[in-house]
Design an enzyme around this catalytic site. Sequence first.
Site, PDB file in Angstrom:
ATOM      1  N   ARG A   1      -8.728  -0.568   4.686  1.00 30.04           N
ATOM      2  CA  ARG A   1      -7.864   0.468   4.122  1.00 30.04           C
ATOM      3  C   ARG A   1      -6.517  -0.123   3.744  1.00 30.04           C
ATOM      4  O   ARG A   1      -5.871   0.373   2.808  1.00 30.04           O
ATOM      5  CB  ARG A   1      -7.628   1.585   5.152  1.00 30.04           C
TER       6      ARG A   1
ATOM      7  N   ASP B 205       4.818   0.542  12.050  1.00 24.76           N
ATOM      8  CA  ASP B 205       3.625  -0.102  11.497  1.00 24.76           C
ATOM      9  C   ASP B 205       3.494  -1.569  11.918  1.00 24.76           C
ATOM     10  O   ASP B 205       2.497  -2.218  11.586  1.00 24.76           O
ATOM     11  CB  ASP B 205       3.630  -0.010   9.966  1.00 24.76           C
TER      12      ASP B 205
ATOM     13  N   ARG C  23       1.024  14.578  13.636  1.00 24.52           N
ATOM     14  CA  ARG C  23       1.448  14.439  12.248  1.00 24.52           C
ATOM     15  C   ARG C  23       1.472  15.745  11.459  1.00 24.52           C
ATOM     16  O   ARG C  23       0.681  15.954  10.529  1.00 24.52           O
ATOM     17  CB  ARG C  23       0.576  13.397  11.537  1.00 24.52           C
TER      18      ARG C  23
ATOM     19  N   LYS D 272       0.838  -1.212   0.000  1.00 21.04           N
ATOM     20  CA  LYS D 272       0.000   0.000   0.000  1.00 21.04           C
ATOM     21  C   LYS D 272       0.865   1.251   0.000  1.00 21.04           C
ATOM     22  O   LYS D 272       0.628   2.180  -0.770  1.00 21.04           O
ATOM     23  CB  LYS D 272      -0.898   0.000   1.240  1.00 21.04           C
ATOM     24  N   ASN D 273       1.888   1.283   0.862  1.00 22.64           N
ATOM     25  CA  ASN D 273       2.659   2.504   1.042  1.00 22.64           C
ATOM     26  C   ASN D 273       3.592   2.814  -0.129  1.00 22.64           C
ATOM     27  O   ASN D 273       4.222   3.870  -0.160  1.00 22.64           O
ATOM     28  CB  ASN D 273       3.461   2.448   2.349  1.00 22.64           C
TER      29      ASN D 273
ATOM     30  N   CYS E 103      -4.778  13.377  13.282  1.00 21.07           N
ATOM     31  CA  CYS E 103      -4.932  11.962  12.974  1.00 21.07           C
ATOM     32  C   CYS E 103      -4.891  11.204  14.282  1.00 21.07           C
ATOM     33  O   CYS E 103      -4.232  11.623  15.228  1.00 21.07           O
ATOM     34  CB  CYS E 103      -3.792  11.512  12.080  1.00 21.07           C
TER      35      CYS E 103
HETATM   36  C1  UD1 Z   1       4.406   6.908   6.550  1.00 19.45           C
HETATM   37  C2  UD1 Z   1       3.565   5.675   6.348  1.00 19.45           C
HETATM   38  C3  UD1 Z   1       3.054   5.147   7.675  1.00 19.45           C
HETATM   39  C4  UD1 Z   1       4.215   4.932   8.652  1.00 19.45           C
HETATM   40  C5  UD1 Z   1       5.092   6.180   8.738  1.00 19.45           C
HETATM   41  C6  UD1 Z   1       6.356   5.948   9.545  1.00 19.45           C
HETATM   42  C7  UD1 Z   1       2.570   5.812   4.160  1.00 19.45           C
HETATM   43  C8  UD1 Z   1       1.363   6.030   3.339  1.00 19.45           C
HETATM   44  N1  UD1 Z   1       2.464   5.972   5.473  1.00 19.45           N
HETATM   45  O1  UD1 Z   1       3.576   7.913   7.132  1.00 19.45           O
HETATM   46  O2  UD1 Z   1       2.369   3.918   7.441  1.00 19.45           O
HETATM   47  O3  UD1 Z   1       3.713   4.627   9.915  1.00 19.45           O
HETATM   48  O4  UD1 Z   1       5.497   6.601   7.418  1.00 19.45           O
HETATM   49  O5  UD1 Z   1       7.081   4.882   9.036  1.00 19.45           O
HETATM   50  O6  UD1 Z   1       3.617   5.491   3.649  1.00 19.45           O
HETATM   51  N2  UD1 Z   1       6.694  14.600  10.913  1.00 19.45           N
HETATM   52  C9  UD1 Z   1       6.912  15.923  11.226  1.00 19.45           C
HETATM   53  N3  UD1 Z   1       6.783  16.864  10.214  1.00 19.45           N
HETATM   54  C10 UD1 Z   1       6.466  16.510   8.927  1.00 19.45           C
HETATM   55  C11 UD1 Z   1       6.257  15.135   8.628  1.00 19.45           C
HETATM   56  C12 UD1 Z   1       6.393  14.217   9.652  1.00 19.45           C
HETATM   57  O7  UD1 Z   1       7.201  16.273  12.368  1.00 19.45           O
HETATM   58  O8  UD1 Z   1       6.360  17.385   8.073  1.00 19.45           O
HETATM   59  C13 UD1 Z   1       6.830  13.581  11.989  1.00 19.45           C
HETATM   60  C14 UD1 Z   1       5.549  12.775  12.219  1.00 19.45           C
HETATM   61  O9  UD1 Z   1       4.667  13.458  13.079  1.00 19.45           O
HETATM   62  C15 UD1 Z   1       6.108  11.504  12.819  1.00 19.45           C
HETATM   63  C16 UD1 Z   1       7.439  11.326  12.099  1.00 19.45           C
HETATM   64  O10 UD1 Z   1       7.774  12.615  11.573  1.00 19.45           O
HETATM   65  O11 UD1 Z   1       6.340  11.674  14.181  1.00 19.45           O
HETATM   66  C17 UD1 Z   1       7.421  10.322  10.975  1.00 19.45           C
HETATM   67  O12 UD1 Z   1       6.349  10.604  10.113  1.00 19.45           O
HETATM   68  P1  UD1 Z   1       6.407  10.266   8.554  1.00 19.45           P
HETATM   69  O13 UD1 Z   1       7.591   9.400   8.274  1.00 19.45           O
HETATM   70  O14 UD1 Z   1       6.287  11.524   7.781  1.00 19.45           O
HETATM   71  O15 UD1 Z   1       5.074   9.415   8.369  1.00 19.45           O
HETATM   72  P2  UD1 Z   1       4.065   9.426   7.159  1.00 19.45           P
HETATM   73  O16 UD1 Z   1       4.778   9.716   5.886  1.00 19.45           O
HETATM   74  O17 UD1 Z   1       2.878  10.252   7.516  1.00 19.45           O
END
Ligand code: UD1
Length: 430
Positions: free
Chosen positions: A408, A316, A131, A22-23, A126
């Site tokens: 999902r 995950d 996030r 999915k990711n 979320c």
């Molecule tokens: C993706 C995955 C999700 C997985 C996560 C971490 C998909 C569709 N989703 O989510 O399944 O659990 O990676 O492996 O691929 N953060 C910030 N600022 C930002 C972006 C992120 O502070 O602009 C923080 C988030 O709050 C979190 C951490 O960084 O604490 C990691 O998040 P991130 O790797 O961005 O997760 P996603 O891409 O949302």
Amino acid sequence: MDRIKIVGGNRLEGTIPISGAKNAALPLMIASLLTADRLTLKNVPNLADVNLLARILRNHGVDLAVDGKRPGVSQHLGETFHLTARDIVDTTAPYEMVSRMRASFWVLGPLLARMGEARVSLPGGCAIGTRPVDLHLQGLKELGAQIDIDAGYVVAKAPKGLQGNRVVFPKVSVGATHNVLLAAALAKGETVIENAAREPEIGDVAECLVKMGCRIEGIGSSTLRIQGRDRLEGAVHAVLPDRIETGTFAYAVAATGGDVTLEGTRVELLETALDVLEAVGASVTPVEGGIRVTRNGAGIGPVSIETQPFPGFPTDLQAQLMALVTTAHGTSVIRETIFENRFMHVQELARLGADIKLHGDTATIKGVPRLRGAPVMATDLRASVSLVIAGLVAEGETMINRVYHLDRGFERLEEKLTRCGANIERISAG
Ligand code: UD1
């Protein structure tokens, strides 16, 4: 609303085909926005999130045709999507859609790079944590975008196109890496992303961009060097296997005991998670075309683990690991370092008899001799599937409510488990 009924206690034996990730499928579909040519994606899993993103992309003007499966094609080879974004007709991604799936925010970079403008709703809160998207915006600004926030929307402009630059992320983010990587593919000159996420799904997207004509060095490492192009071409790409689905079924087999071959997946996608499985007493063997997981006789040992970006232990799989060690001989400690609120499964596992104490970001799980079935509530995608694992182990009946979370991210979950001897059925709302 559908529910899932499980009567626990059966060992799992047989073969489970692993679907496309999915990711990876989501950002690969988004990559179609970068070219007017056709992008063909094979092995796309049939999931609610994929279907929702398809609707969002159609809104932007992407034409999507889905191929049926050919006779004789192995079951884990999912659907083939042909995506063509000849004309982008709308550069706005509305709140109603982005709020339902966070990954749709990743259209921001590609729309901006191709069209010079994009208006994308902020994804909002979320269940598993705050996030934020600051890193996404930082990266795109460094490529020359002007960004304003207006009425809950990110309004990004780059009238003269994006310009390659050095982007150093202060924190590892999967989504921000995808967003900047996709945008950099159409930026002028070279972009270097430092402290990039190394998740295999990022590598899969980068490989696809290479097929589309972009030069990328450092794939799989934390420094990505991307040579932007004026235009990208179409390509044909197969989505890599889902390591989280792989790990989930591997943990389920370890939890119930049994002998299952996970077909179409690869050990190197989740070595840390499989090492943990061996440490608790299961055995993991790479076999041709997949991975064999067995646990016979001996019980489950305790673990001490913290979640980390790849190649560390994946957040995950945290909930699934917790379900597994609820019946371990001894006390396990699991620390969640990625998302601050990813423990919603704890109180549901407690309903099945698990003994778990939470202190901040750390859960201490004292193994109990057995779980007992109960009605429980699915709260987010990975938490839901941890309840499935616990239900497979628990004595008696577990009824999981709100299973739309499972749909999902897990394709044909009940069918795959039933084939291996689980007593699990979906009760449709009718
Ligand atoms: C993706 C995955 C999700 C997985 C996560 C971490 C998909 C569709 N989703 O989510 O399944 O659990 O990676 O492996 O691929 N953060 C910030 N600022 C930002 C972006 C992120 O502070 O602009 C923080 C988030 O709050 C979190 C951490 O960084 O604490 C990691 O998040 P991130 O790797 O961005 O997760 P996603 O891409 O949302």
